[in-house]
Enzyme design. Structure first.
Site, PDB file in Angstrom:
ATOM      1  N   HIS A  15       9.037   1.205   3.433  1.00  0.00           N
ATOM      2  CA  HIS A  15      10.134   1.260   4.399  1.00  0.00           C
ATOM      3  C   HIS A  15      10.992   0.010   4.210  1.00  0.00           C
ATOM      4  CE1 HIS A  15       7.727  -1.653   6.541  1.00  0.00           C
ATOM      5  NE2 HIS A  15       6.729  -0.786   6.644  1.00  0.00           N
ATOM      6  N   ALA A  16      11.981  -0.158   5.084  1.00  0.00           N
ATOM      7  CA  ALA A  16      12.935  -1.269   4.914  1.00  0.00           C
ATOM      8  C   ALA A  16      12.240  -2.628   4.956  1.00  0.00           C
ATOM      9  CB  ALA A  16      14.029  -1.183   5.975  1.00  0.00           C
ATOM     10  N   GLY A  17      11.098  -2.718   5.630  1.00  0.00           N
ATOM     11  CA  GLY A  17      10.355  -3.985   5.659  1.00  0.00           C
ATOM     12  C   GLY A  17       9.859  -4.356   4.264  1.00  0.00           C
ATOM     13  N   HIS A  18       9.285  -3.370   3.557  1.00  0.00           N
ATOM     14  CA  HIS A  18       8.857  -3.644   2.175  1.00  0.00           C
ATOM     15  C   HIS A  18      10.056  -3.978   1.297  1.00  0.00           C
ATOM     16  CE1 HIS A  18       5.606  -0.721   3.482  1.00  0.00           C
ATOM     17  NE2 HIS A  18       4.882  -1.736   3.039  1.00  0.00           N
TER      18      HIS A  18
ATOM     19  N   SER B 298       6.798  -0.377  10.339  1.00  0.00           N
ATOM     20  CA  SER B 298       5.430  -0.291   9.840  1.00  0.00           C
ATOM     21  C   SER B 298       5.212   1.113   9.309  1.00  0.00           C
ATOM     22  CB  SER B 298       4.445  -0.549  10.993  1.00  0.00           C
ATOM     23  OG  SER B 298       3.159  -0.079  10.661  1.00  0.00           O
TER      24      SER B 298
ATOM     25  N   GLN C 290      -2.477 -12.053   8.423  1.00  0.00           N
ATOM     26  CA  GLN C 290      -2.735 -11.750   7.002  1.00  0.00           C
ATOM     27  C   GLN C 290      -2.045 -12.774   6.103  1.00  0.00           C
ATOM     28  OE1 GLN C 290      -2.666  -7.662   5.087  1.00  0.00           O
ATOM     29  NE2 GLN C 290      -0.619  -8.328   4.537  1.00  0.00           N
TER      30      GLN C 290
ATOM     31  N   GLN D 269     -10.216  -2.375   2.784  1.00  0.00           N
ATOM     32  CA  GLN D 269      -9.694  -2.951   4.025  1.00  0.00           C
ATOM     33  C   GLN D 269      -9.610  -1.940   5.169  1.00  0.00           C
ATOM     34  OE1 GLN D 269      -5.852  -4.037   1.954  1.00  0.00           O
ATOM     35  NE2 GLN D 269      -4.970  -3.611   3.951  1.00  0.00           N
TER      36      GLN D 269
ATOM     37  N   MET E  86       0.844  -1.196   0.000  1.00  0.00           N
ATOM     38  CA  MET E  86       0.000   0.000   0.000  1.00  0.00           C
ATOM     39  C   MET E  86       0.885   1.254   0.000  1.00  0.00           C
ATOM     40  SD  MET E  86      -3.470  -0.858   2.029  1.00  0.00           S
ATOM     41  CE  MET E  86      -2.874  -0.501   3.665  1.00  0.00           C
TER      42      MET E  86
ATOM     43  N   ASP F 237       2.592  -8.925   9.397  1.00  0.00           N
ATOM     44  CA  ASP F 237       1.144  -9.166   9.361  1.00  0.00           C
ATOM     45  C   ASP F 237       0.947 -10.676   9.275  1.00  0.00           C
ATOM     46  OD1 ASP F 237       0.074  -6.339   9.150  1.00  0.00           O
ATOM     47  OD2 ASP F 237       1.506  -6.375   7.511  1.00  0.00           O
TER      48      ASP F 237
HETATM   49  O1  PAF Z   1      -0.023  -5.589   3.952  1.00  0.00           O
HETATM   50  C1  PAF Z   1      -0.420  -4.723   3.149  1.00  0.00           C
HETATM   51  O2  PAF Z   1       0.276  -3.750   2.855  1.00  0.00           O
HETATM   52  C2  PAF Z   1      -1.806  -4.860   2.537  1.00  0.00           C
HETATM   53  O3  PAF Z   1      -2.699  -5.437   3.435  1.00  0.00           O
HETATM   54  C3  PAF Z   1      -1.802  -5.597   1.207  1.00  0.00           C
HETATM   55  C4  PAF Z   1      -1.335  -7.047   1.373  1.00  0.00           C
HETATM   56  C5  PAF Z   1      -0.892  -4.898   0.208  1.00  0.00           C
HETATM   57  C6  PAF Z   1      -3.219  -5.645   0.626  1.00  0.00           C
HETATM   58  O4  PAF Z   1      -3.715  -4.350   0.418  1.00  0.00           O
END
Ligand code: PAF
Length: 297
Positions: A50-53, A201, A169, A77, A46, A166
């Site tokens: 950050h470093a996690g992504h 986060s 998730q 969501q 989304m 997550d």
């Molecule tokens: O974890 C997230 O950033 C969101 O929930 C995702 C998986 C991109 C779905 O919108």
């Protein structure tokens, strides 16, 4: 239409980050890669990277021939009182980070592209999606499951990467991919933490200096709870201890801190105590809600 030139030169070597905003363009690029025999990784996000992504991107870039990131702040969501309008957005900054990290393609659709007018189909993961986060954020996992199912189907990637931050998730996504026969392999990637243990986060940006100082207590409490679980203490006692720890540290409220079966998130021990367990927590610091989890060894 794609905004720039194709992503490989005549020799098939990689070019820079390209951006597409329609499902048709995304499909066209991925299928041309597949036709060339290239493997494709998908990293849904989304934004506000950050470093996690970037750890997800790195894992994909290392394992796959091509990496697609997606950037879509999914309205489905967010609950009515949640932060959809104020959720951090920085597409230019995200593009720079993705480019430096070696991403090949960014899919950044509009809400209209993702959700056709009159759309009425959703994905719901019953049971697993109703507990813990699902209980405190009604509708959240329906929104996540719906958008992730769409992204997986749209991209047709070989592997998709999701962070263990997550954790519930990740389990919901694994379940929906299995149940809907979506062939993309779902890979979990370890949590990236700041030096003081706070899980990275996008929502950490909301914390005041004082809250940021208190926030690592969540990870410390998880570590204490995991140690107690490992020593065989009962879950109710661990939960009571952890709630007190967090409130004493300065957290405003605790939604849950609990020990669950790591694969089903059912009550720990219900399926036998020889199974892996996970300690999961959600707690509020002022108006910011933090979640975190670790394995209970
Ligand atoms: O974890 C997230 O950033 C969101 O929930 C995702 C998986 C991109 C779905 O919108």
């Amino acid at each position: 239409m794609m905004t720039t030139a194709p992503m490989t030169d005549d020799q098939g070597s990689k070019k820079g980050l390209e951006i597409v905003r329609t499902v048709a363009d995304l499909r066209q690029v991925v299928s041309s890669w597949h036709k060339d025999g290239l493997s494709v990784g998908l990293v849904p996000t989304m934004g506000a990277l950050h470093a996690g992504h970037l750890a997800l991107i790195e894992q994909s870039v290392n394992a796959m021939d091509r990496t697609v990131a997606t950037l879509f702040v999914n309205p489905k969501q967010f609950g009515p009182n949640e932060d959809l309008d104020t959720y951090p957005r920085d597409e230019d900054g995200d593009r720079d980070k993705l480019s430096v990290a070696g991403t090949d393609l960014l899919f950044a659709p509009s809400a209209d592209e993702m959700y056709a007018r009159g759309n009425s189909t959703g994905v719901s993961v019953a049971g697993l999606g109703d507990i813990l986060e699902g209980e405190f954020r009604p509708g959240f996992f329906d929104g996540v499951a719906t958008v992730v199912a769409k992204l997986l189907i749209q991209a047709g990637a070989d592997t998709a990467y999701f962070g263990e931050k997550d954790y519930q998730q990740l389990l919901v996504i694994r379940r929906l991919a299995r149940d809907l026969d979506i062939p993309t392999v779902i890979e979990g990637v370890a949590i990236v933490r700041a030096d003081d243990g706070l899980a990275l986060s996008s929502r950490n940006a909301y914390l005041s200096d004082e809250e940021r100082r208190i926030a690592p207590a969540l990870h410390q409490t998880l570590l204490g709870a995991a140690e107690k679980a490992g020593a065989g203490e009962d879950v109710a006692g661990i939960e009571a201890w952890a709630h007190t720890q967090l409130l004493d540290a300065g957290f405003t409220s605790v939604d849950y801190l609990t020990v669950r079966d790591a694969e089903t998130l059912e009550a720990y021990g219900a399926l036998g105590k020889d199974r892996p367990a996970r300690v999961l927590a959600a707690a509020k610091l002022g108006s910011t809600r933090l979640i975190d989890n670790i394995p209970a060894e």
